[in-house]
Design an enzyme around this catalytic site. Structure first.
Site, PDB file in Angstrom:
ATOM      1  N   ASN A 174      -2.084   0.349   6.702  1.00  8.90           N
ATOM      2  CA  ASN A 174      -1.534  -0.883   7.287  1.00  8.90           C
ATOM      3  C   ASN A 174      -0.688  -1.693   6.298  1.00  8.90           C
ATOM      4  O   ASN A 174      -0.582  -2.912   6.409  1.00  8.90           O
ATOM      5  CB  ASN A 174      -2.659  -1.718   7.913  1.00  8.90           C
ATOM      6  CG  ASN A 174      -3.733  -2.092   6.915  1.00  8.90           C
ATOM      7  OD1 ASN A 174      -3.627  -1.799   5.731  1.00  8.90           O
ATOM      8  ND2 ASN A 174      -4.767  -2.766   7.388  1.00  8.90           N
ATOM      9  N   LYS A 211       0.822  -1.216   0.000  1.00  6.64           N
ATOM     10  CA  LYS A 211       0.000   0.000   0.000  1.00  6.64           C
ATOM     11  C   LYS A 211       0.860   1.272   0.000  1.00  6.64           C
ATOM     12  O   LYS A 211       2.064   1.228   0.281  1.00  6.64           O
ATOM     13  CB  LYS A 211      -0.934  -0.036   1.218  1.00  6.64           C
ATOM     14  CG  LYS A 211      -1.983  -1.159   1.166  1.00  6.64           C
ATOM     15  CD  LYS A 211      -2.950  -1.064   2.349  1.00  6.64           C
ATOM     16  CE  LYS A 211      -4.048  -2.105   2.259  1.00  6.64           C
ATOM     17  NZ  LYS A 211      -5.018  -1.986   3.382  1.00  6.64           N
ATOM     18  N   HIS A 213      -2.334  -5.331   1.526  1.00  3.91           N
ATOM     19  CA  HIS A 213      -3.631  -5.986   1.307  1.00  3.91           C
ATOM     20  C   HIS A 213      -3.358  -7.445   0.968  1.00  3.91           C
ATOM     21  O   HIS A 213      -2.357  -7.755   0.308  1.00  3.91           O
ATOM     22  CB  HIS A 213      -4.369  -5.337   0.120  1.00  3.91           C
ATOM     23  CG  HIS A 213      -5.548  -6.155  -0.347  1.00  3.91           C
ATOM     24  ND1 HIS A 213      -6.792  -6.046   0.216  1.00  3.91           N
ATOM     25  CD2 HIS A 213      -5.640  -7.146  -1.282  1.00  3.91           C
ATOM     26  CE1 HIS A 213      -7.612  -6.918  -0.358  1.00  3.91           C
ATOM     27  NE2 HIS A 213      -6.936  -7.592  -1.273  1.00  3.91           N
ATOM     28  N   GLU A 256      -9.746 -10.944  -7.491  1.00  2.00           N
ATOM     29  CA  GLU A 256      -8.829  -9.810  -7.293  1.00  2.00           C
ATOM     30  C   GLU A 256      -7.621  -9.895  -8.230  1.00  2.00           C
ATOM     31  O   GLU A 256      -7.136  -8.876  -8.713  1.00  2.00           O
ATOM     32  CB  GLU A 256      -8.373  -9.759  -5.834  1.00  2.00           C
ATOM     33  CG  GLU A 256      -9.497  -9.354  -4.894  1.00  2.00           C
ATOM     34  CD  GLU A 256      -9.080  -9.273  -3.435  1.00  2.00           C
ATOM     35  OE1 GLU A 256      -9.919  -8.879  -2.616  1.00  2.00           O
ATOM     36  OE2 GLU A 256      -7.910  -9.592  -3.107  1.00  2.00           O
ATOM     37  N   TYR A 312     -12.401  -2.019  -4.033  1.00  2.00           N
ATOM     38  CA  TYR A 312     -12.878  -2.172  -2.647  1.00  2.00           C
ATOM     39  C   TYR A 312     -14.398  -2.065  -2.542  1.00  2.00           C
ATOM     40  O   TYR A 312     -14.910  -1.748  -1.481  1.00  2.00           O
ATOM     41  CB  TYR A 312     -12.214  -1.135  -1.741  1.00  2.00           C
ATOM     42  CG  TYR A 312     -10.827  -1.528  -1.253  1.00  2.00           C
ATOM     43  CD1 TYR A 312     -10.644  -2.623  -0.397  1.00  2.00           C
ATOM     44  CD2 TYR A 312      -9.695  -0.803  -1.598  1.00  2.00           C
ATOM     45  CE1 TYR A 312      -9.389  -2.984   0.075  1.00  2.00           C
ATOM     46  CE2 TYR A 312      -8.430  -1.151  -1.128  1.00  2.00           C
ATOM     47  CZ  TYR A 312      -8.296  -2.242  -0.291  1.00  2.00           C
ATOM     48  OH  TYR A 312      -7.048  -2.597   0.188  1.00  2.00           O
TER      49      TYR A 312
HETATM   50  N1  UDP Z   1      -9.829  -0.347   7.237  1.00  2.00           N
HETATM   51  C1  UDP Z   1      -9.897   0.864   7.917  1.00  2.00           C
HETATM   52  N2  UDP Z   1     -10.602   0.904   9.103  1.00  2.00           N
HETATM   53  C2  UDP Z   1     -11.223  -0.197   9.619  1.00  2.00           C
HETATM   54  C3  UDP Z   1     -11.154  -1.407   8.928  1.00  2.00           C
HETATM   55  C4  UDP Z   1     -10.446  -1.449   7.723  1.00  2.00           C
HETATM   56  O1  UDP Z   1      -9.357   1.868   7.470  1.00  2.00           O
HETATM   57  O2  UDP Z   1     -11.835  -0.091  10.705  1.00  2.00           O
HETATM   58  C5  UDP Z   1      -9.071  -0.414   5.960  1.00  2.00           C
HETATM   59  C6  UDP Z   1      -7.698  -1.075   6.130  1.00  2.00           C
HETATM   60  O3  UDP Z   1      -6.783  -0.441   5.238  1.00  2.00           O
HETATM   61  C7  UDP Z   1      -7.995  -2.501   5.729  1.00  2.00           C
HETATM   62  C8  UDP Z   1      -8.990  -2.288   4.577  1.00  2.00           C
HETATM   63  O4  UDP Z   1      -9.803  -1.200   5.027  1.00  2.00           O
HETATM   64  O5  UDP Z   1      -6.813  -3.192   5.359  1.00  2.00           O
HETATM   65  C9  UDP Z   1      -9.873  -3.469   4.238  1.00  2.00           C
HETATM   66  O6  UDP Z   1     -10.497  -3.909   5.424  1.00  2.00           O
HETATM   67  P1  UDP Z   1     -10.601  -5.465   5.771  1.00  2.00           P
HETATM   68  O7  UDP Z   1     -11.550  -5.599   6.911  1.00  2.00           O
HETATM   69  O8  UDP Z   1     -10.884  -6.242   4.522  1.00  2.00           O
HETATM   70  O9  UDP Z   1      -9.133  -5.798   6.325  1.00  2.00           O
HETATM   71  P2  UDP Z   1      -7.935  -6.671   5.699  1.00  2.00           P
HETATM   72  O10 UDP Z   1      -8.544  -7.802   4.910  1.00  2.00           O
HETATM   73  O11 UDP Z   1      -7.115  -5.728   4.830  1.00  2.00           O
HETATM   74  O12 UDP Z   1      -7.148  -7.162   6.882  1.00  2.00           O
HETATM   75 MG    MG Z   2      -9.974  -7.733   3.429  1.00  2.00          MG
END
Ligand code: UDP
Ligand code: MG
Length: 140
Positions: free
Chosen positions: A114, A11, A117, A128, A51
């Site tokens: 974070n 990212k 992805h 994806e 997304y």
């Molecule tokens: N995200 C965020 N706030 C939240 C949850 C998710 O900004 O409370 C963002 C974060 O960058 C995350 C992405 O949205 O990686 C997708 O969320 P997901 O729950 O799919 O998490 P991941 O699969 O990336 O662990």
């Molecule tokens: Mg996810």
């Protein structure tokens, strides 16, 4: 055990800090093979499409703004149980909850920024990967 492909994205927070190599080293140390990789600067429209599963979430707009704010590196990772192995090496979404040694524990700045992805299941991995890569770009 099954041989799988999964989509990974390094990212903008990580590309800005020049962490592509450090993250790739962790992916490879976890036993994953990077069989495709390219650096892109996507538009907010493309981020919104990628997304769209999160469209109703309160963080959706901020996430799409962030993902289009600087270059990303999109990758296809391959290996036995690649989807789960990648999720393990990524660590929890919130870096405060991520296991020591994981990518997010070491590099993530916040729950939003974070660093990586990773696809969450075999069927989403297939979708994806197709969003970013054509068959001829996967070099196993
Ligand atoms: N995200 C965020 N706030 C939240 C949850 C998710 O900004 O409370 C963002 C974060 O960058 C995350 C992405 O949205 O990686 C997708 O969320 P997901 O729950 O799919 O998490 P991941 O699969 O990336 O662990
Ligand atoms: Mg996810």
């Amino acid at each position: 055990m099954s041989y799988q492909h999964t989509l990974s994205i390094i990212k903008p927070d990580a590309t800005r800090r020049n962490l592509t190599g450090a993250i790739n080293a962790k992916l490879e140390a976890a036993g994953l093979t990077i069989i495709a990789q390219k650096r892109l600067h996507i538009s907010k429209i493309h981020a919104q499409k990628f997304y769209q599963v999160h469209m109703s979430q309160p963080f959706y707009d901020e996430l799409c703004e962030f993902m289009s704010s600087a270059p990303i590196v999109v990758q296809v990772l391959a290996g036995e149980n690649a989807v789960a192995v990648n999720r393990d090496v990524m660590g929890a979404t919130n870096p405060a909850d991520a296991q020591p040694g994981t990518i997010r524990a070491e590099f993530a700045l916040s729950i939003g920024e974070n660093s990586v992805h990773g696809s969450d299941a075999d069927d989403t991995a297939i979708q994806e990967i197709a969003f970013f890569f054509s068959e001829i770009e996967l070099v196993g």
